[in-house]
Scaffold this active site. Structure first.
Site, mmCIF file in Angstrom:
data_model
loop_
_atom_site.group_PDB
_atom_site.id
_atom_site.type_symbol
_atom_site.label_atom_id
_atom_site.label_comp_id
_atom_site.label_asym_id
_atom_site.label_seq_id
_atom_site.Cartn_x
_atom_site.Cartn_y
_atom_site.Cartn_z
ATOM 1 N N GLY A 1 9.957 -6.247 4.126
ATOM 2 C CA GLY A 1 9.921 -7.639 3.642
ATOM 3 C C GLY A 1 8.971 -8.563 4.374
ATOM 4 C CB SER A 2 6.882 -8.222 7.392
ATOM 5 O OG SER A 2 8.007 -8.155 8.196
ATOM 6 C CG ASP B 1 9.714 4.325 11.343
ATOM 7 O OD1 ASP B 1 9.744 4.359 10.099
ATOM 8 O OD2 ASP B 1 8.987 5.051 12.041
ATOM 9 C CG ASN C 1 9.051 -3.777 -0.897
ATOM 10 O OD1 ASN C 1 8.340 -3.816 -1.900
ATOM 11 N ND2 ASN C 1 8.593 -4.132 0.297
ATOM 12 C CE1 TYR D 1 2.736 4.412 -2.951
ATOM 13 C CE2 TYR D 1 1.905 4.689 -5.184
ATOM 14 C CZ TYR D 1 2.496 3.900 -4.217
ATOM 15 O OH TYR D 1 2.865 2.603 -4.522
ATOM 16 C CB ALA D 2 2.167 10.765 -7.714
ATOM 17 C CB ALA D 3 5.404 13.843 -4.846
HETATM 18 P P1 NAI Z 1 2.330 -3.849 1.908
HETATM 19 O O1 NAI Z 1 1.591 -2.864 2.732
HETATM 20 O O2 NAI Z 1 1.794 -5.230 1.729
HETATM 21 O O3 NAI Z 1 3.836 -3.986 2.434
HETATM 22 C C1 NAI Z 1 4.598 -2.877 2.819
HETATM 23 C C2 NAI Z 1 5.603 -3.331 3.865
HETATM 24 O O4 NAI Z 1 6.375 -2.195 4.265
HETATM 25 C C3 NAI Z 1 4.926 -3.880 5.148
HETATM 26 O O5 NAI Z 1 5.555 -5.066 5.576
HETATM 27 C C4 NAI Z 1 5.100 -2.746 6.143
HETATM 28 O O6 NAI Z 1 5.151 -3.180 7.504
HETATM 29 C C5 NAI Z 1 6.430 -2.154 5.682
HETATM 30 N N1 NAI Z 1 6.579 -0.775 6.143
HETATM 31 C C6 NAI Z 1 5.657 0.220 6.086
HETATM 32 N N2 NAI Z 1 6.114 1.337 6.673
HETATM 33 C C7 NAI Z 1 7.366 1.046 7.119
HETATM 34 C C8 NAI Z 1 8.340 1.799 7.815
HETATM 35 N N3 NAI Z 1 8.112 3.058 8.210
HETATM 36 N N4 NAI Z 1 9.517 1.198 8.110
HETATM 37 C C9 NAI Z 1 9.749 -0.082 7.762
HETATM 38 N N5 NAI Z 1 8.850 -0.858 7.109
HETATM 39 C C10 NAI Z 1 7.676 -0.285 6.786
HETATM 40 O O7 NAI Z 1 2.506 -3.124 0.496
HETATM 41 P P2 NAI Z 1 2.925 -3.702 -0.944
HETATM 42 O O8 NAI Z 1 1.734 -3.579 -1.816
HETATM 43 O O9 NAI Z 1 3.608 -4.998 -0.826
HETATM 44 O O10 NAI Z 1 3.949 -2.580 -1.405
HETATM 45 C C11 NAI Z 1 5.352 -2.752 -1.413
HETATM 46 C C12 NAI Z 1 5.978 -1.651 -2.261
HETATM 47 O O11 NAI Z 1 5.497 -1.744 -3.589
HETATM 48 C C13 NAI Z 1 5.635 -0.243 -1.772
HETATM 49 O O12 NAI Z 1 6.758 0.586 -1.910
HETATM 50 C C14 NAI Z 1 4.533 0.164 -2.716
HETATM 51 O O13 NAI Z 1 4.456 1.568 -2.846
HETATM 52 C C15 NAI Z 1 4.989 -0.490 -4.002
HETATM 53 N N6 NAI Z 1 3.926 -0.678 -4.976
HETATM 54 C C16 NAI Z 1 2.824 -1.443 -4.697
HETATM 55 C C17 NAI Z 1 1.840 -1.585 -5.652
HETATM 56 C C18 NAI Z 1 0.626 -2.426 -5.432
HETATM 57 O O14 NAI Z 1 -0.247 -2.443 -6.320
HETATM 58 N N7 NAI Z 1 0.505 -3.149 -4.327
HETATM 59 C C19 NAI Z 1 1.934 -0.916 -6.958
HETATM 60 C C20 NAI Z 1 3.124 -0.142 -7.141
HETATM 61 C C21 NAI Z 1 4.080 -0.040 -6.177
#
Ligand code: NAI
Length: 250
Positions: free
Chosen positions: A17-18, A66, A93, A158-160
């Site tokens: 959520g950050s 994590d 998320n 990622y897809a899987a």
């Molecule tokens: P982002 O990279 O802006 O945010 C992801 C967040 O997850 C970050 O705050 C990060 O610190 C946190 N995170 C990463 N690894 C972590 C871990 N091991 N433990 C705890 N927190 C962790 O990415 P975004 O774009 O906001 O993506 C959010 C979700 O939406 C993801 O699941 C992504 O796969 C999905 N998504 C994003 C799309 C896009 O076009 N941006 C499209 C489809 C899905």
């Protein structure tokens, strides 16, 4: 008729959520009156957004963890429950990408993506579900992706992981419907966040052209779909995948 979604008295946990979509979901839920607990691995990033969150409401908390660390997540949920006494909503998320063609993909890149995106969802959901089962109510909303539905070149891991999220969601929905718990996935298309900002401009333009609504979405458009799935308006929806993709996949 105007409909206002009200989540006062509800406690929501948002992983990742950050930043990006998770940050937007946190803000939208806070705006609706919910208390929001953010779990994220990046505490530095959280510090940079804390003040903008505070402007909406003081009803939030942050845990640095994590998501792929099963023990740490179990401990974090226990601490959270002792402090909050309940969790009404869980938004899975947190997610990462480590793209590459399958033939060249290292075991490490495969495992990292599956660990964070899919195993992470399993660890936290299992722990939160125990409390939701006792409360005989709960909402679990997990962020999948259009890529989990159609696959993609260079994104096998990622897809899987995202297809796994969809299958896990449907299994939770079946297992816990009788306990008053609803589980749904939201499958975003292409959203403007740091995850997608890294792509070259010509790739972004080509993706945009492939979207019938001819636009890259903002994170709020995903957050609004999550808000709907948290609300009473979606009380008869479980095991579904809500596509929020501008028509990329129908
Ligand atoms: P982002 O990279 O802006 O945010 C992801 C967040 O997850 C970050 O705050 C990060 O610190 C946190 N995170 C990463 N690894 C972590 C871990 N091991 N433990 C705890 N927190 C962790 O990415 P975004 O774009 O906001 O993506 C959010 C979700 O939406 C993801 O699941 C992504 O796969 C999905 N998504 C994003 C799309 C896009 O076009 N941006 C499209 C489809 C899905």
């Amino acid at each position: 008729m105007s409909i206002c979604i009200e989540l006062a008295g509800k406690t929501a946990v948002v992983t990742g959520g950050s930043s990006g979509i998770g940050l937007s979901i946190s803000k939208v839920l806070l705006n609706a009156g919910a208390r929001v607990i953010i779990i994220d691995i990046d505490d530095k990033r959280f510090e940079t957004v804390k003040d903008e969150i505070k402007k909406i409401s003081a009803e939030f908390d942050f845990y640095s963890a994590d998501i792929k660390n099963s023990e740490k997540i179990s401990e974090t949920v226990q601490v959270m429950i002792s402090k909050e006494s309940k969790i009404d909503i869980l938004v899975n998320n947190a997610g990462i990408v480590k793209d590459g063609l399958l033939i060249r993909m290292s075991d490490e890149d495969w495992l990292d993506v599956i660990d964070v995106n899919l195993n992470g969802m399993f660890y936290i959901t299992k722990n939160v579900l125990k409390h939701m089962v006792k409360a005989k109510s709960g909402r679990i909303i997990s962020i999948a992706s259009v890529i989990g539905e159609i696959g993609n070149m260079g994104q096998a891991n990622y897809a899987a992981s995202k297809a796994g999220i969809i299958a896990l969601t449907k299994s939770i929905a079946k297992e816990y419907a009788a306990r008053g718990i609803l589980a749904n996935a939201v499958a975003p298309g292409f959203i403007r966040t740091v995850m997608t900002d890294k792509l070259p401009d010509d790739v972004k333009e080509a993706i945009k052209k492939s979207i019938p609504l001819n636009k890259i979405a903002e994170p709020e458009e995903i957050a609004n779909a999550v808000l709907f799935l948290c609300s009473e308006l979606s009380a008869y929806i479980t095991g579904s995948v809500l596509n929020v993709n501008g028509g990329m996949y129908m």
